[in-house]
Design a protein around this motif. Structure first.
Motif, PDB file in Angstrom:
ATOM      1  N   PHE A 111       0.849  -1.178   0.000  1.00 54.44           N
ATOM      2  CA  PHE A 111       0.000   0.000   0.000  1.00 54.44           C
ATOM      3  C   PHE A 111       0.887   1.231   0.000  1.00 54.44           C
ATOM      4  CE2 PHE A 111      -2.020   3.563   2.097  1.00 54.44           C
ATOM      5  CZ  PHE A 111      -3.214   3.645   1.418  1.00 54.44           C
ATOM      6  N   GLY A 112       0.527   2.200  -0.841  1.00 56.09           N
ATOM      7  CA  GLY A 112       1.182   3.496  -0.804  1.00 56.09           C
ATOM      8  C   GLY A 112       2.597   3.488  -1.336  1.00 56.09           C
ATOM      9  N   THR A 113       3.423   4.341  -0.733  1.00 52.84           N
ATOM     10  CA  THR A 113       4.751   4.646  -1.255  1.00 52.84           C
ATOM     11  C   THR A 113       5.841   4.074  -0.351  1.00 52.84           C
ATOM     12  OG1 THR A 113       4.539   6.798  -0.159  1.00 52.84           O
ATOM     13  CG2 THR A 113       4.020   6.697  -2.498  1.00 52.84           C
ATOM     14  N   ASP A 114       7.099   4.313  -0.743  1.00 55.18           N
ATOM     15  CA  ASP A 114       8.247   3.781  -0.003  1.00 55.18           C
ATOM     16  C   ASP A 114       8.315   4.348   1.411  1.00 55.18           C
ATOM     17  OD1 ASP A 114       8.903   2.524  -2.331  1.00 55.18           O
ATOM     18  OD2 ASP A 114      10.650   3.769  -2.792  1.00 55.18           O
ATOM     19  N   ASP A 115       8.892   3.550   2.301  1.00 52.19           N
ATOM     20  CA  ASP A 115       9.142   3.997   3.668  1.00 52.19           C
ATOM     21  C   ASP A 115      10.008   5.257   3.640  1.00 52.19           C
ATOM     22  OD1 ASP A 115       9.456   4.145   6.397  1.00 52.19           O
ATOM     23  OD2 ASP A 115      10.914   2.512   6.516  1.00 52.19           O
ATOM     24  N   PRO A 116       9.635   6.310   4.389  1.00 54.96           N
ATOM     25  CA  PRO A 116      10.441   7.537   4.382  1.00 54.96           C
ATOM     26  C   PRO A 116      11.888   7.328   4.817  1.00 54.96           C
ATOM     27  CG  PRO A 116       8.277   7.983   5.309  1.00 54.96           C
ATOM     28  CD  PRO A 116       8.367   6.494   5.137  1.00 54.96           C
ATOM     29  N   MET A 117      12.180   6.267   5.576  1.00 55.17           N
ATOM     30  CA  MET A 117      13.554   6.022   5.998  1.00 55.17           C
ATOM     31  C   MET A 117      14.473   5.816   4.798  1.00 55.17           C
ATOM     32  SD  MET A 117      15.099   3.072   8.548  1.00 55.17           S
ATOM     33  CE  MET A 117      13.976   3.451   9.891  1.00 55.17           C
ATOM     34  N   ALA A 118      13.923   5.341   3.685  1.00 55.02           N
ATOM     35  CA  ALA A 118      14.720   5.078   2.495  1.00 55.02           C
ATOM     36  C   ALA A 118      14.626   6.209   1.472  1.00 55.02           C
ATOM     37  CB  ALA A 118      14.277   3.762   1.858  1.00 55.02           C
ATOM     38  N   ARG A 119      14.065   7.342   1.876  1.00 47.96           N
ATOM     39  CA  ARG A 119      13.936   8.500   0.990  1.00 47.96           C
ATOM     40  C   ARG A 119      14.918   9.591   1.409  1.00 47.96           C
ATOM     41  NH1 ARG A 119       7.474   8.407   1.339  1.00 47.96           N
ATOM     42  NH2 ARG A 119       7.684  10.672   1.129  1.00 47.96           N
ATOM     43  N   PRO A 120      15.050  10.678   0.645  1.00 45.60           N
ATOM     44  CA  PRO A 120      16.176  11.592   0.847  1.00 45.60           C
ATOM     45  C   PRO A 120      16.185  12.384   2.158  1.00 45.60           C
ATOM     46  CG  PRO A 120      15.267  11.832  -1.368  1.00 45.60           C
ATOM     47  CD  PRO A 120      14.322  10.982  -0.601  1.00 45.60           C
TER      48      PRO A 120
ATOM     49  N   TRP B  13      -6.705  -6.298   4.811  1.00 47.82           N
ATOM     50  CA  TRP B  13      -6.166  -6.608   3.482  1.00 47.82           C
ATOM     51  C   TRP B  13      -5.859  -5.336   2.700  1.00 47.82           C
ATOM     52  CZ3 TRP B  13      -8.789  -4.846  -0.814  1.00 47.82           C
ATOM     53  CH2 TRP B  13     -10.140  -4.502  -0.649  1.00 47.82           C
ATOM     54  N   SER B  14      -5.029  -5.489   1.684  1.00 48.68           N
ATOM     55  CA  SER B  14      -4.699  -4.367   0.797  1.00 48.68           C
ATOM     56  C   SER B  14      -4.351  -4.893  -0.582  1.00 48.68           C
ATOM     57  CB  SER B  14      -3.523  -3.546   1.351  1.00 48.68           C
ATOM     58  OG  SER B  14      -2.324  -4.304   1.310  1.00 48.68           O
ATOM     59  N   GLY B  15      -4.414  -4.012  -1.572  1.00 49.18           N
ATOM     60  CA  GLY B  15      -4.027  -4.336  -2.935  1.00 49.18           C
ATOM     61  C   GLY B  15      -3.390  -3.130  -3.601  1.00 49.18           C
ATOM     62  N   ARG B  16      -2.459  -3.388  -4.497  1.00 56.92           N
ATOM     63  CA  ARG B  16      -1.773  -2.286  -5.190  1.00 56.92           C
ATOM     64  C   ARG B  16      -1.514  -2.676  -6.631  1.00 56.92           C
ATOM     65  NH1 ARG B  16       3.415  -0.179  -2.207  1.00 56.92           N
ATOM     66  NH2 ARG B  16       4.082  -2.351  -2.561  1.00 56.92           N
TER      67      ARG B  16
ATOM     68  N   SER C 250      -3.408   2.257  -4.863  1.00 56.09           N
ATOM     69  CA  SER C 250      -3.608   1.171  -3.913  1.00 56.09           C
ATOM     70  C   SER C 250      -4.790   1.466  -3.001  1.00 56.09           C
ATOM     71  CB  SER C 250      -2.340   0.934  -3.078  1.00 56.09           C
ATOM     72  OG  SER C 250      -1.791   2.139  -2.592  1.00 56.09           O
ATOM     73  N   TYR C 251      -5.284   0.389  -2.384  1.00 58.15           N
ATOM     74  CA  TYR C 251      -6.458   0.486  -1.506  1.00 58.15           C
ATOM     75  C   TYR C 251      -6.271  -0.503  -0.364  1.00 58.15           C
ATOM     76  CZ  TYR C 251     -11.342   0.410   0.040  1.00 58.15           C
ATOM     77  OH  TYR C 251     -12.494   0.494   0.786  1.00 58.15           O
ATOM     78  N   ALA C 252      -6.744  -0.146   0.832  1.00 53.73           N
ATOM     79  CA  ALA C 252      -6.618  -1.038   1.984  1.00 53.73           C
ATOM     80  C   ALA C 252      -7.809  -0.881   2.904  1.00 53.73           C
ATOM     81  CB  ALA C 252      -5.329  -0.744   2.748  1.00 53.73           C
ATOM     82  N   ARG C 253      -8.170  -1.985   3.547  1.00 55.53           N
ATOM     83  CA  ARG C 253      -9.137  -1.977   4.645  1.00 55.53           C
ATOM     84  C   ARG C 253      -8.419  -2.516   5.884  1.00 55.53           C
ATOM     85  NH1 ARG C 253     -15.466  -2.840   3.309  1.00 55.53           N
ATOM     86  NH2 ARG C 253     -15.599  -1.430   1.517  1.00 55.53           N
TER      87      ARG C 253
END
Length: 415
Positions: free
Chosen positions: A136-145, A201-204, A218-221
């Protein structure tokens, strides 16, 4: 001093990072960030200055049979170094507010297996199971700039869950689906509640039209994330993003939209939305970055320690809702990049503007902070050893690029 202590902490791992590697079978890495942050005003018109050793992490990736079997592990030691939380105006989650919470010691431990269908090595299927990120969503911020996390962290990612993930890739399309436990961690030593396994659950779906471009939705419940015993409000989450990177991996951009709705049964009680754009570029040893974020957050009841909120919440309602518009600028330079070791000093300056979006409400941001405009300055250095921090949040064939390990870190290459 914080940066030097981070280097000392990483030093004994140098020999291990070099001698324990066996070709590309085992890769080891470590990182830590020494940082001093000043926030003005932080609370009740008062400025606060604090120092931390933040994001201390140990990483390992074992691939004895290449993609047929991969073990990925990340240990996060923030429970030892930022137990009180890291000053970050606007952020919230897991019982912290205006301080980023420490992550669990076992941040990620996951086994995956993938099989490619075509000689080009692109199309294929994979399964993954363990503790990690839901698709779901985007990369973990720890791995971003940026060192400071965006305040939409709990709107845009679902992490540190017991997950079972299936992924299929055909040409430029990647499809993922997962089941996981809905409850969020309540402390650094917490583990997923066994009685809650697979209740969410989630899907992307991701479209990769060219190697450096990704479009995902992506979508999650999520069942009762804030009450580990169950029975709390459920969440329905949506995300869409565009991620771009140049061929030399010296430039990067992310555009993101996220929305989370709180539900009691089938009735929606609150909705929180976020828009974020961030970019960074590197030239020789100097890097610069800019992030613009506009995120709504719930203003929950605070405890005697006004940077903490009750877990689980005492009441399903909230005391207010506010929108945080934050502009963050970053500059950094590579001081050392030799062999397995890199040291990168940096500075980040952020300006936040906070406004009420729910009226009337108990919580008045201007009165609580002493201003509706908050400045934050962070200065420090990141020390990394061995394998650099990988992109986090995707496994198996869902990784848009194939990770090729090298002594200077993880380089992303498409086949």
């Amino acid at each position: 001093m914080a940066a030097l202590s981070g280097a000392a902490w990483l030093g004994p791992l140098a020999a291990g990072a070099q001698t324990m590697r066996n070709g590309d079978i085992l890769e080891l890495g470590a990182q830590a960030i020494g940082v001093v942050t000043r926030v003005s005003p932080a609370i009740h018109g008062r400025d606060l200055s604090e120092g931390y050793l933040t994001q201390p992490a140990l990483m390992a990736m074992l691939t004895p049979w290449r993609e047929a079997l991969t073990l990925k592990a990340t240990a996060d030691l923030e429970g030892l170094t930022i137990k009180r939380g890291e000053l970050t105006p606007g952020i919230y989650g897991e019982g912290y507010i205006d301080r980023r919470h420490p992550h669990t010691y076992l941040h990620e431990l996951l086994v995956s297996s993938a099989r490619r269908f075509r000689p080009d090595g692109v199309s294929g299927a994979s399964i993954a199971m363990g503790k990690g990120f839901a698709p779901f969503g985007t990369d973990d911020p720890m791995a971003r700039p940026f060192e400071k996390y965006p305040i939409n962290h709990h709107l845009a990612q679902i992490l540190e869950r017991a997950v079972a993930i299936g992924a299929l890739r055909t040409g430029p399309w990647i499809m993922e689906a997962a089941a996981f436990n809905g409850d969020e961690p309540t402390s650094p030593g917490d583990v997923p509640n066994r009685t809650r396994y697979w209740d969410s659950w989630s899907g992307r779906i991701t479209f990769v039209p060219w190697p450096q471009g990704e479009f995902q939705t992506s979508y999650a419940r999520v069942k009762s994330p804030e009450n580990a015993a169950g029975g709390g409000a459920d969440q329905r989450k949506q995300s869409a993003s565009i991620r771009l990177e140049d061929v030399q991996h010296s430039g990067y951009a992310l555009f993101e939209w996220a929305r989370t709705g709180d539900y009691v049964g089938s009735t929606r009680t609150f909705t929180f939305t976020s828009l974020l754009a961030e970019t960074s570029a590197r030239y020789d040893r100097v890097s610069g970055g800019l992030r613009i974020e506009s995120t709504e957050r719930p203003d929950e009841e605070r405890l005697v320690d006004e940077f903490r909120t009750p877990v689980p919440p005492n009441d399903p309602g909230i005391e207010g809702r506010s929108r945080w518009t934050i502009i963050t600028a970053r500059v950094s330079g590579t001081l050392i990049n030799a062999g397995n070791l890199s040291i990168e000093p940096f500075a980040e300056l952020a300006r936040a503007r906070v406004t009420q979006t729910l009226r009337p409400s108990v919580f008045d941001p201007r009165q609580f902070y002493g201003s509706d405009r908050i400045w934050s300055l962070s200065v420090g250095a990141k020390v990394a050893l061995g394998m650099s921090h990988m992109r986090m949040g995707r496994y198996g064939v869902a990784i848009p690029a194939v990770q090729k390990a090298g002594s200077r870190g993880m380089e992303m290459h498409d086949k």
